[in-house]
Design an enzyme around this catalytic site. Structure first.
Site, mmCIF file in Angstrom:
data_model
loop_
_atom_site.group_PDB
_atom_site.id
_atom_site.type_symbol
_atom_site.label_atom_id
_atom_site.label_comp_id
_atom_site.label_asym_id
_atom_site.label_seq_id
_atom_site.Cartn_x
_atom_site.Cartn_y
_atom_site.Cartn_z
ATOM 1 N N HIS A 457 0.821 -1.195 0.000
ATOM 2 C CA HIS A 457 0.000 0.000 0.000
ATOM 3 C C HIS A 457 0.863 1.256 0.000
ATOM 4 O O HIS A 457 0.667 2.176 -0.806
ATOM 5 C CB HIS A 457 -0.919 -0.027 1.222
ATOM 6 C CG HIS A 457 -1.727 1.208 1.364
ATOM 7 N ND1 HIS A 457 -1.309 2.275 2.133
ATOM 8 C CD2 HIS A 457 -2.900 1.576 0.808
ATOM 9 C CE1 HIS A 457 -2.206 3.230 2.053
ATOM 10 N NE2 HIS A 457 -3.189 2.832 1.268
ATOM 11 N N CYS A 841 -2.992 -2.496 -15.277
ATOM 12 C CA CYS A 841 -2.870 -1.379 -14.348
ATOM 13 C C CYS A 841 -2.177 -1.778 -13.049
ATOM 14 O O CYS A 841 -2.150 -1.022 -12.102
ATOM 15 C CB CYS A 841 -4.235 -0.761 -14.062
ATOM 16 S SG CYS A 841 -5.371 -1.905 -13.291
HETATM 17 C C1 PEP Z 1 -3.878 -4.897 -9.036
HETATM 18 O O1 PEP Z 1 -4.298 -5.759 -8.277
HETATM 19 O O2 PEP Z 1 -2.969 -5.086 -9.846
HETATM 20 C C2 PEP Z 1 -4.455 -3.545 -8.995
HETATM 21 C C3 PEP Z 1 -4.089 -2.635 -9.880
HETATM 22 O O3 PEP Z 1 -5.314 -3.265 -7.990
HETATM 23 P P1 PEP Z 1 -4.855 -2.913 -6.508
HETATM 24 O O4 PEP Z 1 -3.385 -2.728 -6.508
HETATM 25 O O5 PEP Z 1 -5.605 -1.712 -6.117
HETATM 26 O O6 PEP Z 1 -5.296 -4.154 -5.780
#
Ligand code: PEP
Ligand code: MG
Length: 892
Positions: A457, A841
Site C-alpha cells: 500500500h 494497471c
Molecule cells: C492490481 O491488483 O494489480 C491492482 C491494480 O489493484 P490494486 O493494486 O488496487 O489491488
C-alpha cells in the site's frame, strides 16, 4: 587435440560481438584493436569466461588444455612484441585484468607489471635507462600481487611505505629515490614470505598462473557476490581474464595515464571530459591518491597526444554509436588506448546524448532511443540525495518511490498532518500503512516502512503522489507503542532526524543535502532534450500509456508527463478524506439496507465532485474508474487498538462507550482471516449493490455535468465468474438507463482481471466486458500465493539470494507464470470478442521489462503511477523497436 575447447583468444581474433565469451573488456579491446590498429592498442589475449566457469565447476581447477593454450598465446605475444617475460634486457611485462560480461567496477581483481623479478628489474632499468622507474615497477608488482593473489592486507604495504618515507624524511611517494624503492621491494618481499611461508615467485610463468587464478577467484569473493546480487548479474557468468602488454605512464614527464569520455559523462554536453595524471599509472588516477587534472589541460602538456586522443574518442563513438568511456596511457609521448566501453550515464546525460546523437547524424531516432535506460528517467523529475554526499547507511529497504526526503520522524498520519500544518518537514515511519494513513502521505516528505515491498500500500500510494518511499527496511524494528525505531544498538525517537533515499532504498540519520535537477544550470537544455526524446518515443510505440490516479492533482501531473488517460482510479482512496470517513463508517455500520442507502446518499454528491474533478483534468481522454474494491474493515480502526480503546472507555465510563462498543462489534463481525481473499471487489457489489449503485450514479451524473462529454470506463474489480460480471454489468446499465445515458456510447463497462480463474474463463467473461484491465498485483498475489504486503520484507530477499528468483515478482512480471495467465486471458478473451480492449494497471505497468512483455502479449495500453509515465513511454517505444519484425503472440 583437434577438438579441444578453445579457452584463449588473441585480441586480434575477437570482436565486440563476443562479449559473452570474452567479457566486455576483452571484446572491446579486440574491437578497438581492429578499429584503431595494433599500434594504438597494446597486444594481448583473453582467457574466456567459459574457462572461468569450468574452473569454478571443477572446484578451482584449470580446465584441461587451458595452461597449454595460455603458454602458446604468451609465446605469440612475445614474438609479436619482440620482448620476453623475465628477460634481463628490455623484458616484457603484462597486466592481468578481469573482465566480466557486464562491467563490475572495482569488484574484481587486477595485477599490473607482471613479469617483474630480480632479473627483469635490471633489464627494465637498462632498457629504459631509468633505474628508479624499474624499481618502482617492481615494488608495485610485489605489492599488488601479494595483495590480490595471496590476500595480504594492503595496509601492511602502506605501513611499510610510510616508514620508509619517514626514515628518508620525504612526504610523497614520487620523492622516493631508487635506493628507497629497492629497500621497499625487499621489505615487500619479506612481507610476502612472512605471510605465505614461500619466497616471492621469480618465475613469470608461475606468476601468471597464480594471477589468472586470483582473477578467477575474485569472481566468487564476497564483494563481487554482493555487487552481483544488487545489480542482478547471474553468478554463473564468470569473468574473462585479459593479459595485455604493459605500457608505462610512469616513465617520466612525457608519460601519463588517464580516463576520457567522448562526452561529458554527467551532463551529456558534447565536449569530451576526463582526468589524467602525468607520470602515473592508471591505478593512480582512479585511486584518488593524487588529485588528477582535467583532460582539457592535457592540451598544454602534450598537444600531439591530446589531439590524437580527441580524434580517437570521435572515432570510437562513431564506431560504437554510443558515448564511450576509455582508459589511456601515454608512454614517452606515444598514446595507447587500453580499453573502451559504453559509458554509464545518469538520466540527464542519457537524454542529452540521445537527442544530440540524432542531430549530429550519429544515430537514427530508434537507435538513439535504445541508448536510454528508461528506468532511470524519474531522476529528472524529483529531488534526490546529492550524489556527491557521504552518509552512513543504517538500513536498506526496497526503493519503492524515487527521490530523497528528510525530516523529523513521526509515527502516525495524524502527527504528520499536524506537523505539516506547523510547517515542519517530517518522514512518516510505520511498520506498514493502510488506506487510513493516506492523509499522512500528503503531509509527509517521505514514507518509510519496515514491512511491505514494491507493491505494498505504502509503495503504491507514495509512487502515485511522487512522495519518496522506502519499504521493507526490515532491519528497523518499529514500535508504534513506544514511538521509537530500534536498529542495532541505536534508538531513534519521535522528532529525531531521518533521511530516506527512495531511489536506492537507503536510510540514514545524516542530514544529506538534496538536489533538485531543475536547479542545475544545464537543465534547460536537458529538459528540451527530454521532451524531444519522449516525442520520438510516442511516434514509435504501439502501446498506449495511461496513469493510475485518484485525484485531479495526480491526474494533471500525469497528463503533463504524457499520460493518455486514466487506466485506474482506485475509488477507495476517495473515502479516506477526513470529511468522508465518518460518512463511510456510518454506511458500513448501517444495520439495514435502508440505513445504508441513507448514508450512501450523503456520500453521493462528494463522489460526484471527485469524478467531476477527474473528468475535468482528463478532458477528452478516457478515465477508467474502478468501483469499490478493498474489504470494508480497511475503513474501520485497527481491531486491537479499538479493543484497547473500548476497554479504557469501560473503566472510565466515558460517554462514547456505547458508540465505541458498537464500532467494535461491527469491526469484529466484518474482520476476516484472509481479507485479501475475502469480502472485497465485486463480492461487495453483489452483497451490497447499493454501494456500487451510488458510485455509478456519481460517475454518470458527473459525466452529465461536464461541458464536453468525458469517456468514463466503469470497471468491476476481482471478478472470478462470468455471472458476477453479468450481474454487475446489469446493475451499471440499469443505473445508466436511469440517468438517461447509453452503454457503449456514453460509457463502457469492463473488468479487472486479477484472479487465475478469470484468466482461464476469460472468453466467458469477455461476453460481458468491453475491456479487461489486468490487475497484475493481485494476479501475482493469487497466482503465486504470495501475500503482496508481506513477502518482500520476509522471504523474497532469501529467494533472490538462493537464486529461486532474480527479482521480486511484484516488481517485474513473472513471465512464465503470471505472464502466461495474461497471455492466455488476452488470447481467449479476444477470441470471444475481437474488439475487447486490453490494458494493465498493476505496478508492472511502469516496469520496462514487463512493458516489453505486455507489448508482445498484444495489450492496448499500460497504466502506471504518474511519475513512471515517461519511463513507460520510452520502454513501450523500445519494445516496439526490439520487436519491430515480430508478430505479437496474440496474432501469431
Ligand atoms: C492490481 O491488483 O494489480 C491492482 C491494480 O489493484 P490494486 O493494486 O488496487 O489491488
Ligand atoms: Mg487489485
Amino acid at each position: 587435440m583437434a577438438d579441444e575447447q578453445k579457452w584463449v583468444y588473441d585480441f586480434a581474433e575477437g570482436s565486440k560481438d563476443m562479449r559473452e565469451l570474452l567479457g566486455g573488456k576483452g571484446a572491446n579491446v579486440a574491437e578497438m584493436t581492429r578499429v584503431l590498429g595494433a599500434d594504438r592498442v597494446p597486444a594481448g589475449f583473453t582467457i574466456t569466461t567459459e574457462a572461468c566457469v569450468a574452473y569454478m565447476q571443477a572446484g578451482q581447477e584449470e580446465p584441461d588444455g587451458m595452461a597449454a593454450q595460455v603458454a602458446d598465446a604468451l609465446e605469440r605475444l612475445q614474438e609479436h612484441t619482440g620482448k620476453r617475460l623475465g628477460d634481463d634486457d628490455d623484458p616484457l611485462l603484462v597486466s592481468v585484468r578481469s573482465g566480466a560480461r557486464e562491467s563490475m567496477p572495482g569488484m574484481l581483481d587486477t595485477v599490473l607489471n607482471l613479469g617483474m623479478n630480480d632479473t627483469s628489474v635490471e633489464g627494465l632499468a637498462k632498457a629504459t635507462d631509468n633505474e628508479r622507474f624499474a624499481w618502482d615497477s617492481y615494488r608495485r608488482f610485489v605489492q599488488m600481487f601479494g595483495n590480490v593473489s595471496r590476500g595480504i592486507d594492503g595496509e601492511a604495504f602502506e605501513q611499510a611505505i610510510a616508514e620508509v618515507k619517514s626514515d628518508r624524511g620525504v612526504e610523497e611517494d614520487t620523492e622516493l629515490d631508487t635506493d628507497a624503492l629497492k629497500e621497499l621491494t625487499d621489505r615487500f618481499k619479506a612481507l610476502y614470505s612472512e605471510h605465505t611461508g614461500e619466497d616471492f615467485p621469480q618465475d613469470p610463468q608461475e606468476q601468471l598462473r597464480l594471477a589468472i587464478r586470483a582473477v578467477f577467484d575474485s569472481w566468487t569473493g564476497d564483494r563481487a557476490r554482493e555487487y552481483r546480487r544488487i545489480n542482478r548479474i547471474p553468478d554463473d557468468w564468470g569473468t574473462a581474464v585479459n593479459v595485455q602488454q604493459m605500457v608505462f605512464g610512469n616513465k617520466g614527464d612525457t608519460s601519463g595515464s588517464g580516463v576520457a569520455f567522448s562526452r561529458d559523462e554527467v551532463t551529456g554536453a558534447p565536449e569530451p571530459s576526463g582526468d589524467f595524471l602525468p607520470n602515473a599509472q592508471g591505478e593512480d588516477v582512479v585511486s584518488g591518491a593524487r588529485t588528477p587534472r582535467d583532460i582539457a589541460e592535457m592540451k598544454d602538456w602534450l598537444p600531439d597526444a591530446y589531439e590524437q586522443l580527441m580524434e580517437i574518442l570521435k572515432t570510437l563513438e562513431q564506431h560504437y554509436g554510443d558515448m564511450q568511456d576509455t582508459e589511456f596511457t601515454v608512454e614517452d609521448g606515444q598514446l595507447y588506448m587500453l580499453q573502451t566501453r559504453d559509458a554509464k550515464r545518469p538520466a540527464q546525460a542519457a537524454v542529452r546524448f540521445a537527442r544530440d546523437a540524432v542531430d549530429e547524424g550519429l544515430l537514427d531516432r530508434e537507435q538513439a532511443l535504445m541508448t536510454v535506460d528508461a528506468d532511470m528517467l524519474t531522476a529528472l523529475l524529483v529531488e534526490t540525495f546529492d550524489p556527491k554526499a557521504d552518509y552512513e547507511v543504517i538500513a536498506t529497504g526496497v526503493p519503492a518511490a524515487p527521490g530523497g526526503a528528510k525530516g523529523e520522524v513521526v509515527f502516525t498520519a495524524a502527527d504528520a498532518v499536524s506537523a505539516a500544518d506547523e510547517g515542519r518537514a517530517v518522514v512518516l515511519v510505520r511498520p506498514d500503512t493502510n488506506a487510513n494513513d493516506v492523509a499522512g502521505f500528503h503531509a509527509a516528505k517521505g514514507i518509510l516502512t519496515s514491512l511491505g515491498g514494491k507493491a505494498s500500500h505504502a509503495a503504491l500510494v507514495a509512487r502515485g503522489m511522487g512522495v519518496p518511499c522506502v519499504t521493507a527496511a526490515s532491519e528497523l524494528k518499529i514500535s508504534l507503542e513506544d514511538k521509537c525505531i530500534r536498529v542495532g544498538d541505536r534508538t531513534i525517537g519521535e522528532g529525531d532526524f531521518i533521511a530516506i533515499n527512495g531511489t536506492n532504498g537507503e536510510v540514514t540519520l545524516d542530514d544529506v543535502p538534496l538536489v533538485d535537477p531543475k536547479e542545475d544550470p544545464a537543465f534547460d537544455e536537458i529538459l528540451k532534450a527530454f521532451e524531444t526524446v519522449l516525442g520520438w518515443a510516442d511516434d514509435t510505440r504501439r502501446l498506449g500509456v495511461r496513469t493510475n490516479a485518484d485525484t485531479p492533482t495526480d491526474a494533471r501531473k500525469a497528463r503533463e508527463l504524457g499520460a493518455e488517460g486514466i487506466g485506474l482510479c482506485r475509488t477507495e482512496h476517495m473515502f479516506m478524506a477526513e470529511d468522508r470517513q465518518p460518512k463511510m463508517r456510518r454506511m458500513i455500520m448501517a444495520g439495514t439496507r435502508e440505513a445504508r442507502k441513507d448514508a450512501l446518499e450523503q456520500l453521493l454528491p462528494l463522489q460526484q465532485e471527485d469524478f467531476e474533478g477527474l473528468f475535468e483534468a482528463m478532458k477528452g481522454l478516457p478515465v477508467t474508474i474502478r468501483l469499490l474494491d478493498p474489504p470494508l474493515h480497511e475503513f474501520l480502526p485497527d481491531l486491537p487498538d479499538l479493543a484497547a480503546q473500548v476497554e479504557r472507555a469501560r473503566i472510565e465510563c466515558t460517554d462514547d462507550l456505547e458508540e465505541l462498543e458498537e464500532l467494535l462489534e461491527t469491526t469484529e463481525r466484518i474482520s476476516e482471516e484472509n481479507p485479501m481473499l475475502g469480502t472485497r471487489g465485486c463480492r461487495l457489489g453483489i452483497l451490497y449493490p447499493e454501494i456500487y449503485e451510488m458510485q455509478v450514479h456519481a460517475i454518470l451524473r458527473a459525466a452529465k455535468a461536464m461541458d464536453e462529454p468525458p469517456h468514463p470506463e466503469i470497471m468491476i474489480p476481482l471478478v472470478d465468474y462470468e455471472h458476477e460480471i453479468e450481474l454487475m454489468r446489469e446493475l451499471v446499465v440499469r443505473i445508466g438507463n436511469d440517468e438517461g445515458l447509453h452503454e457503449g456510447e456514453d460509457y463502457t463497462v469492463g473488468t479487472m482481471i486479477e484472479l487465475p480463474r478469470a484468466c482461464f474463463v476469460a472468453d466467458r467473461i469477455a461476453k460481458f466486458a468491453d475491456f479487461f484491465s489486468f490487475g497484475t498485483n493481485d494476479l501475482t498475489q493469487t497466482a503465486l500465493g504470495f501475500s503482496r504486503d508481506d513477502v518482500e520484507s520476509k522471504f523474497v530477499p532469501v529467494y533472490m539470494e538462493q537464486k529461486i528468483i532474480d527479482r521480486s515478482p511484484f516488481e517485474t512480471i513473472d513471465k512464465p507464470g503470471v505472464g502466461w495467465l495474461v497471455r492466455l486471458a488476452a488470447w481467449v478473451g479476444r477470441e470471444a470478442r475481437p474488439d475487447l480492449k486490453l490494458g494493465i494497471c498493476g505496478e508492472h505497468g511502469g516496469d520496462p521489462d514487463s512493458i516489453e512483455f505486455f507489448h508482445m502479449a498484444g495489450l492496448d495500453y499500460v497504466s502506471c503511477s504518474p511519475f513512471r509515465v515517461p519511463i513507460a513511454r520510452v520502454a513501450a517505444a523500445q519494445a516496439a523497436i526490439i520487436h519491430a519484425h515480430d508478430r505479437s503472440w496474440a496474432d501469431a
